[in-house]
Every structure is written in C-alpha cells, then in structure tokens.
Scaffold this active site. Structure first.
Site, mmCIF file in Angstrom:
data_model
loop_
_atom_site.group_PDB
_atom_site.id
_atom_site.type_symbol
_atom_site.label_atom_id
_atom_site.label_comp_id
_atom_site.label_asym_id
_atom_site.label_seq_id
_atom_site.Cartn_x
_atom_site.Cartn_y
_atom_site.Cartn_z
ATOM 1 N N GLU A 287 51.898 30.212 38.094
ATOM 2 C CA GLU A 287 52.134 29.688 39.445
ATOM 3 C C GLU A 287 53.064 28.489 39.430
ATOM 4 O O GLU A 287 53.759 28.225 40.405
ATOM 5 C CB GLU A 287 50.805 29.281 40.109
ATOM 6 C CG GLU A 287 50.169 30.423 40.875
ATOM 7 C CD GLU A 287 48.998 30.004 41.759
ATOM 8 O OE1 GLU A 287 48.674 28.803 41.824
ATOM 9 O OE2 GLU A 287 48.408 30.897 42.375
ATOM 10 N N HIS A 308 44.248 45.640 18.302
ATOM 11 C CA HIS A 308 43.973 47.084 18.336
ATOM 12 C C HIS A 308 44.370 47.685 19.675
ATOM 13 O O HIS A 308 43.996 48.808 19.981
ATOM 14 C CB HIS A 308 42.494 47.335 18.033
ATOM 15 C CG HIS A 308 42.110 46.900 16.652
ATOM 16 N ND1 HIS A 308 41.923 47.779 15.607
ATOM 17 C CD2 HIS A 308 41.922 45.655 16.132
ATOM 18 C CE1 HIS A 308 41.620 47.096 14.512
ATOM 19 N NE2 HIS A 308 41.617 45.806 14.802
ATOM 20 N N LYS A 422 49.601 38.008 51.290
ATOM 21 C CA LYS A 422 48.614 37.709 52.344
ATOM 22 C C LYS A 422 49.116 38.172 53.696
ATOM 23 O O LYS A 422 48.370 38.762 54.470
ATOM 24 C CB LYS A 422 48.329 36.201 52.401
ATOM 25 C CG LYS A 422 47.577 35.671 51.206
ATOM 26 C CD LYS A 422 47.243 34.208 51.433
ATOM 27 C CE LYS A 422 46.764 33.552 50.160
ATOM 28 N NZ LYS A 422 46.703 32.108 50.257
HETATM 29 O O1 PA5 Z 1 46.644 26.748 42.394
HETATM 30 C C1 PA5 Z 1 46.483 27.010 43.568
HETATM 31 O O2 PA5 Z 1 46.739 26.173 44.446
HETATM 32 C C2 PA5 Z 1 45.933 28.344 44.032
HETATM 33 O O3 PA5 Z 1 45.783 29.242 43.001
HETATM 34 C C3 PA5 Z 1 44.585 28.136 44.708
HETATM 35 O O4 PA5 Z 1 43.725 27.512 43.793
HETATM 36 C C4 PA5 Z 1 43.977 29.448 45.193
HETATM 37 O O5 PA5 Z 1 44.893 30.136 45.988
HETATM 38 C C5 PA5 Z 1 42.708 29.172 45.998
HETATM 39 O O6 PA5 Z 1 42.986 28.365 47.077
HETATM 40 P P1 PA5 Z 1 41.867 27.558 47.845
HETATM 41 O O7 PA5 Z 1 41.215 26.634 46.915
HETATM 42 O O8 PA5 Z 1 42.579 26.865 48.958
HETATM 43 O O9 PA5 Z 1 40.877 28.585 48.379
#
Ligand code: PA5
Length: 436
Positions: A287, A308, A422
C-alpha cells in the site's frame, strides 16, 4: 537488541559503485522523513510514537485487556487491513500459530471482518455458541464495510445473550476520535461503549503500536510494555548515520534491486510463526509503494513449506525477484531429533541434532541455490521471537518503508487505489449515492 543485515547472498548482483551511487538518495529519503515529521506534514505520528505515546491511553488499554481476559472465553477482533494484520502478526510472532490452543489463561482470539464471506462468519458465530464473548471492533475511518457487517452480527449476538446493558461491558471500540455522522465513533458515543483512539496522524498500516494493535495483543497476554520498549530501542538505533544505519541500508538495497529489474520482493521466513508478519509486510509495503505505476510487489513465503510449492518458480521462473529472508538467532525452544531403533527413515545422521541446526542449513542451502539461480537474498536477523523484538522489527520496517517510498518518489502514506474496487462494489450492491 538488533537487526543484522547480511548481503552475503546478494553481492554478486550489484557493484560497489552502484551501491555508492544510491547513498545520497537513501540519505535524502531519510531527510524527507525527518523534514515532514518536523513540519507535522504527512501522517508521521508513528515516527516518534515509541517515545511520546499517550501513557494514560496505554494504561486504559492494559486495564481493558485485564477485564477482557477475566470475563470471556472467546475474544473476537473485528477489523481489516491495518486494523487487523499487525495485531494478528504480533500475537503469532510472540506466541506461535497455536496460541489459542496453548494459552494457559485468557480467551481464545479470533479475527472477523476480514472478508465478506458468509461461510467464515457463520462458522465464527457457531464457534462462539455457549461461550462468553467480548469483541473489539477496530476501524480508523469507522465506515469500512467488511468490519461494519461483522460488528452488526456480533453486536446483535451479544445483545441477545447479555441484554443491551450487559453487551456494553463486552464491546470495545477502537476508532478515530472525531465524531462524524454515520461512523463507528458516533455509534460508540451513543451507546456508551469503551473507546480507544487511533491517532489522527498515524495511518492504518503504521498503527500496530497504537490501541489498534495493543489491545488485542495485550489480551493475548503478551507484554505490550516490552513491545514499546523494543520499538523505542529501534527509534534510537536508526537515528544514526548511513554507515551504521541498517534501516537506510535496507531501503537502499531494495531500491537498487528495483532499478535493476527486480519487480518482486519475496519475504521469506523459516519460522511458521512469521506467516502473519509476512501478511503485515505485504500490506505495509504494497500500500505504501504500489502507486503511480511504480513499486516492488511484495510477496511472502514460509520455508521450507513453500519450497515445495513456490520453490520451483523461485529457482527457475522469471528472474524478476529478490528475497528478503527473516531469521532469528535463537529459537523459542530447543527440539532434538529423537533416536530410533531402526534407520528405515534414513535419519540416523541427524539423530540428537537440534531442529535449529536443520533449519539453519535449510536456509543456507536454499539461499545458495536461489543466489546461483539468479535470485539475490538479503538476510535480516533478529534475536528471538518475543515482544521486544517484535516492537523493534515493526519500527525498523515502518521507517525503512517510509524512506523507500520517498526514494521511489511516491507518497508512502496514501492509498488512493483502494477506493476503486469499493466504488464498483457499492454500485453493484445498490448503495445509495453509488448508482450509475
Ligand atoms: O492502511 C490502511 O490505511 C488501510 O489498509 C486500512 O487499515 C484499511 O482499509 C481499514 O480501514 P479502517 O481502519 O478505516 O476500517
């Protein structure tokens, strides 16, 4: 405590001149971290967190964990992405994959809201039947669909079982502190649930050492003070100049391999307790770096299991990856291979040998083979699988990730691409405001 970086299996793949040429870039990456932090730009709250975390909140976390440990047999942690992976990684790192079966006191711990699969939810609900349950719903935004669905299910379960008032004692919320309409915070305030704060200047994937990770980790019985101590030691260790700074050196090397055509970083460990750490690393680096058409694609493997399965590809597939191998100096236990009356299994030559000896040689044999097959290996070695080392490792990888992101020229703290699926999903589901 330390993380050692060895380039023994990586050196044939770059020259000293190539390495030296990138040192100014690595220094600039670290400078950017410091500058943005000092200016209060970018969500860099994690950078000083090991020193300036909220002590009162920390004490409340310990209190809540104690209460949860005393009052339930099953603890369900509801969250996804950064609101899930760090806690689970920490618990497995410190207590192993069988922590639920081996825990002497305190509840079993399960994770929900990590998919929208009704089968998984059905089975977890079933597992809670006839047992005392507490839940911790974690969402920084307070609006994420997957945990919202799971929370609705478990809240209803608790209210049916304990009544509305009784349920309130068993629901713990971790979210943003600002009350916005239609968010988890609004609900928590309305219902009077005990709430913990995700600091505004710490993004999801950098939040494991906040209440997001610390409450579930403390419920497991792990020592969260030692964990913060480990992170503080790392903060001190990685302040230094490039020559002593393993964090900057690691960021440089992964950037160097990327420039030389390696597009995949494979995080490999020989310890099954590291499986979720691999998942956490995939999120942290994927990310943070995968944007603007750039970035290493992070993958993870547990060896020797995955030798494996993936092993064939790593050895002879496209030559576009390097490995970052995570090792420990000391295993949690010694385990000698037993003596037997016969040698029908051909293991006599290993009798009386510690499994650590076998694992160490599996690592060396594999790293040599992969190197000879064109896959460079960086080796990072931690002391042992405990709380202090987990905190130390988390800080190391978070800082290296930020430095790497700046070296690559991307914003390591946003994740604009996460929204695309989303929008489509909400449109297909008919969510108001998302029609064609
Ligand atoms: O790193 C991030 O910001 C995302 O992966 C969030 O942790 C994930 O989308 C979950 O979001 P939230 O904590 O708002 O539910």
């Amino acid at each position: 405590m330390a993380i050692k970086l060895s380039t023994e299996f990586a050196e044939p793949f770059y020259t000293q001149a190539e390495y030296d040429a990138l040192i100014p870039d690595a220094k600039r990456g670290m400078e950017e971290v410091l500058t943005h932090f000092e200016k209060g730009e970018d969500p860099l709250g994690w950078f000083s967190l090991p020193e300036d975390y909220d002590r009162a909140e920390f004490a409340r976390i310990e209190e809540a964990a104690k209460k949860i440990r005393e009052t339930c047999q099953v603890f369900v942690v509801i969250g996804i992405g950064g609101s899930y992976l760090g806690a689970r990684a920490a618990i497995e790192f410190c207590q192993g994959p069988f922590h639920n079966q081996l825990r002497k006191d305190g509840p079993e711990i399960y994770f929900a809201g990590t998919s929208v699969d009704g089968d998984a939810l059905t089975e977890l609900v079933r597992l809670c039947e006839g047992r005392d349950v507490c839940i911790n719903v974690i969402s920084k935004s307070g609006t994420t669909t997957e945990p919202a669905i799971a929370f609705r299910v478990f809240r209803e379960m608790l209210e049916k079982k304990y009544g509305e008032e009784g349920a309130k004692d068993r629901i713990f919320v971790t979210t943003d502190k600002n009350v916005k309409p239609g968010t988890l915070k609004e609900l928590a305030v309305k219902e009077g649930y005990e709430s913990f704060v995700v600091p505004g200047n710490i993004g999801g994937r950098y939040s494991v050492l906040t209440a997001v990770g610390l409450l579930p980790i403390a419920v497991s019985g792990a020592d969260i003070r030692a964990m913060m101590g480990g992170a503080a030691a790392a903060r001190r260790a990685f302040r230094g100049e490039f020559e002593e700074n393993v964090c900057m050196q690691y960021a440089l090397l992964r950037n160097l391999f990327y420039r030389k055509g390696k597009k995949f970083e494979l995080y490999a460990s020989y310890t099954p307790a590291m499986e979720l750490t691999g998942e956490w690393l995939k999120q942290l680096y994927g990310e943070s770096e995968g944007k603007d058409g750039k970035g290493l694609f992070p993958v993870s493997a547990i060896y020797s299991r995955d030798l494996h399965s993936l092993g064939q590809y790593v050895q002879e597939g496209e030559r576009t990856m390097f490995e970052t191998i995570l090792l420990f100096d000391k295993p949690r236990y010694t385990f000698d291979i037993p003596k037997a009356d016969t040698d029908v299994d051909g293991l006599r030559y290993l009798e009386g040998r510690d499994m650590a000896f076998v694992n160490q040689n599996a690592f060396r044999g594999t790293a040599l083979a992969h190197r000879d097959g064109g896959v460079p290996g960086l080796v990072l070695t931690l002391d042992r699988e405990d709380e202090e080392n987990f905190g130390y490792m988390v800080y190391f990888f978070e800082l290296a990730c930020a430095v790497s992101g700046y070296m690559l020229g991307v914003d390591p703290f946003n994740q604009p691409g996460v929204e695309a699926y989303k929008k489509n999903m909400f449109r297909l589901l008919g969510k108001p405001g998302y029609t064609n």
